[in-house]
Design a protein around this motif. Structure first.
Motif, short mmCIF file in Angstrom:
data_model
loop_
_atom_site.label_atom_id
_atom_site.label_comp_id
_atom_site.label_asym_id
_atom_site.label_seq_id
_atom_site.Cartn_x
_atom_site.Cartn_y
_atom_site.Cartn_z
N ILE A 1 0.85 7.03 4.46
CA ILE A 1 1.90 6.51 5.34
C ILE A 1 2.83 5.55 4.58
CG2 ILE A 1 2.26 5.02 7.37
CD1 ILE A 1 -0.36 6.25 8.56
N GLY A 2 2.27 4.68 3.74
CA GLY A 2 3.09 3.70 3.01
C GLY A 2 4.09 4.38 2.09
N GLY B 1 -4.16 -0.78 3.97
CA GLY B 1 -5.34 -0.87 4.84
C GLY B 1 -6.44 0.05 4.36
N PHE C 1 -3.78 9.60 15.13
CA PHE C 1 -4.59 10.36 14.18
C PHE C 1 -3.63 11.07 13.23
CE2 PHE C 1 -7.64 14.15 13.95
CZ PHE C 1 -8.48 13.51 13.06
N GLY D 1 0.83 -1.21 0.00
CA GLY D 1 0.00 0.00 0.00
C GLY D 1 0.85 1.25 0.00
N ARG E 1 -2.12 -1.35 -5.59
CA ARG E 1 -3.28 -2.14 -6.03
C ARG E 1 -3.78 -1.62 -7.36
NH1 ARG E 1 -8.84 -2.65 -2.62
NH2 ARG E 1 -8.37 -0.44 -2.35
N LYS E 2 -3.99 -0.26 -7.38
CA LYS E 2 -4.51 0.35 -8.61
C LYS E 2 -3.40 1.17 -9.26
CE LYS E 2 -8.73 1.12 -6.13
NZ LYS E 2 -8.93 2.19 -5.16
N SER F 1 -3.20 0.15 14.68
CA SER F 1 -3.79 1.47 14.97
C SER F 1 -4.10 1.53 16.45
CB SER F 1 -5.10 1.63 14.18
OG SER F 1 -5.84 2.72 14.71
P1 NAP Z 1 -4.43 5.75 2.71
O1 NAP Z 1 -3.88 7.09 2.43
O2 NAP Z 1 -5.86 5.48 2.48
O3 NAP Z 1 -3.54 4.68 1.91
C1 NAP Z 1 -3.84 3.32 1.97
C2 NAP Z 1 -2.96 2.56 1.02
O4 NAP Z 1 -3.32 1.17 1.08
C3 NAP Z 1 -3.16 3.01 -0.44
O5 NAP Z 1 -1.91 3.01 -1.10
C4 NAP Z 1 -4.04 1.90 -1.01
O6 NAP Z 1 -3.86 1.70 -2.41
C5 NAP Z 1 -3.53 0.70 -0.25
N1 NAP Z 1 -4.46 -0.42 -0.28
C6 NAP Z 1 -5.74 -0.44 0.15
N2 NAP Z 1 -6.28 -1.64 -0.06
C7 NAP Z 1 -5.32 -2.41 -0.65
C8 NAP Z 1 -5.26 -3.75 -1.09
N3 NAP Z 1 -6.31 -4.56 -1.01
N4 NAP Z 1 -4.10 -4.21 -1.64
C9 NAP Z 1 -3.03 -3.40 -1.74
N5 NAP Z 1 -3.03 -2.10 -1.34
C10 NAP Z 1 -4.16 -1.63 -0.79
O7 NAP Z 1 -4.19 5.34 4.24
P2 NAP Z 1 -3.07 5.75 5.31
O8 NAP Z 1 -3.67 6.71 6.23
O9 NAP Z 1 -1.78 6.04 4.64
O10 NAP Z 1 -2.98 4.36 6.10
C11 NAP Z 1 -1.92 3.45 5.95
C12 NAP Z 1 -2.01 2.42 7.08
O11 NAP Z 1 -1.95 3.09 8.33
C13 NAP Z 1 -3.33 1.64 7.06
O12 NAP Z 1 -3.10 0.31 7.45
C14 NAP Z 1 -4.14 2.36 8.12
O13 NAP Z 1 -5.12 1.53 8.67
C15 NAP Z 1 -3.06 2.72 9.12
N6 NAP Z 1 -3.43 3.82 10.02
C16 NAP Z 1 -3.70 5.06 9.54
C17 NAP Z 1 -4.06 6.08 10.45
C18 NAP Z 1 -4.36 7.48 10.01
O14 NAP Z 1 -4.76 8.29 10.86
N7 NAP Z 1 -4.20 7.83 8.75
C19 NAP Z 1 -4.14 5.77 11.80
C20 NAP Z 1 -3.86 4.50 12.25
C21 NAP Z 1 -3.50 3.53 11.34
P3 NAP Z 1 -5.11 1.84 -3.45
O15 NAP Z 1 -5.43 3.28 -3.52
O16 NAP Z 1 -4.53 1.30 -4.72
O17 NAP Z 1 -6.21 1.02 -2.91
#
Ligand code: NAP
Length: 244
Positions: free
Chosen positions: A14-15, A89, A184, A9, A34-35, A139
């Motif tokens: 974050i990734g 995620g 957050f 991801g 993924r996409k 999280s």
């Molecule tokens: P984000 O901006 O929504 O990015 C999520 C990434 O995961 C995107 O690159 C997305 O790619 C990818 N992804 C989703 N479904 C997938 C799948 N089935 N296979 C492969 N890739 C997939 O989210 P983020 O905030 O950076 O979060 C990253 C991680 O941190 C997650 O696990 C999230 O739960 C955790 N987290 C975030 C927060 C926060 O406050 N932001 C807090 C606690 C934990 P596509 O666009 O291609 O789907």
């Protein structure tokens, strides 16, 4: 020879920052997406500017066969995976009265089963190498729970149980498994909240601000490094003191 990190991801949020930070610290980086997305080439270019290799692999982490193929591709390209960051995620929030079974299961399938699918395929290579670092992005809501997130909180609590169990299983092979629990953090995932909600939450955080993707990536960098060689089975919060 550079260490090789595989980040799931990694196309945004974050990734993406974890991938960039690791590349700044001389890791060759494998990005899972993924996409197809117009930023992918920019991210690759940014990473390669740091003088390391970048390899992008397409796949849905909830699909076991995709994960098997992605890991085989990386092994063919680099011959090893030193660091795995299970970051991919999603959220599909709603109160349980309105949550469909589909929305419950899709969050578990991507966040929790996805973590299993990728790890299961990577771990045999790490066991043969008798070395490796697995970092799972959980999280704080996996610890505290959160109304409207029964699916997400269950998936993130599951990741914590998975992390501790695996740490016990494979510690003797010199593989460390830890979880990072962000609070957050400013990304697309939290962008859906209104400014007033973000302000309210920020006020309740001891450090009085949302976290940045760099705050999380810096902890991952530490856990990936030799500096953390006596840490395993831990859940480390990056949350400005939200949960203590
Ligand atoms: P984000 O901006 O929504 O990015 C999520 C990434 O995961 C995107 O690159 C997305 O790619 C990818 N992804 C989703 N479904 C997938 C799948 N089935 N296979 C492969 N890739 C997939 O989210 P983020 O905030 O950076 O979060 C990253 C991680 O941190 C997650 O696990 C999230 O739960 C955790 N987290 C975030 C927060 C926060 O406050 N932001 C807090 C606690 C934990 P596509 O666009 O291609 O789907």
């Amino acid at each position: 020879m550079n260490k090789v990190a595989f980040v799931t991801g990694a196309t945004r949020g974050i990734g993406k920052q974890i991938a960039l930070t690791l590349s700044e610290n001389n890791y060759d980086v494998c990005l899972n997406y993924r996409k197809e997305n117009e930023d992918l080439n920019n991210i690759k270019n940014e990473i390669e500017k740091n003088g390391v290799k970048c390899y992008a692999v397409q796949g849905d982490v909830s699909n076991f066969d995709d994960c098997k193929r992605m890991v085989e591709e990386i092994i063919n390209e680099f011959g090893k995976i030193d660091v795995l960051v299970n970051n991919a995620g999603i959220t599909k929030d709603s109160l349980i009265m309105r949550m469909s079974q589909e929305d419950f299961c899709s969050v578990i399938d991507i966040n929790l089963t996805g973590t299993f699918n990728v790890t299961k395929n990577v771990v045999s290579y790490m066991m043969k190498a008798r070395s490796g670092k697995i970092i799972n992005i959980s999280s704080v809501v996996g610890i505290t729970g959160n109304a409207g997130q029964t699916n997400y909180a269950a998936s993130k609590a599951g990741i914590i149980g998975f992390t501790k169990s695996l740490a016990k299983e494979i510690g003797s092979r010199n593989i460390q498994v830890n979880a990072v629990a962000p609070g957050f953090i400013e990304t697309q995932m939290t962008d859906v909240l209104s400014d007033s909600v973000k302000e309210e939450i920020s006020k309740s955080i001891p450090l009085k601000r949302m976290g940045t993707v760099k705050d999380v990536a810096n902890l991952v960098k530490f856990l990936a490094s030799d500096e953390s060689s006596y840490i395993t089975g831990q859940v480390i919060n990056v949350d400005g003191g939200m949960v203590m």
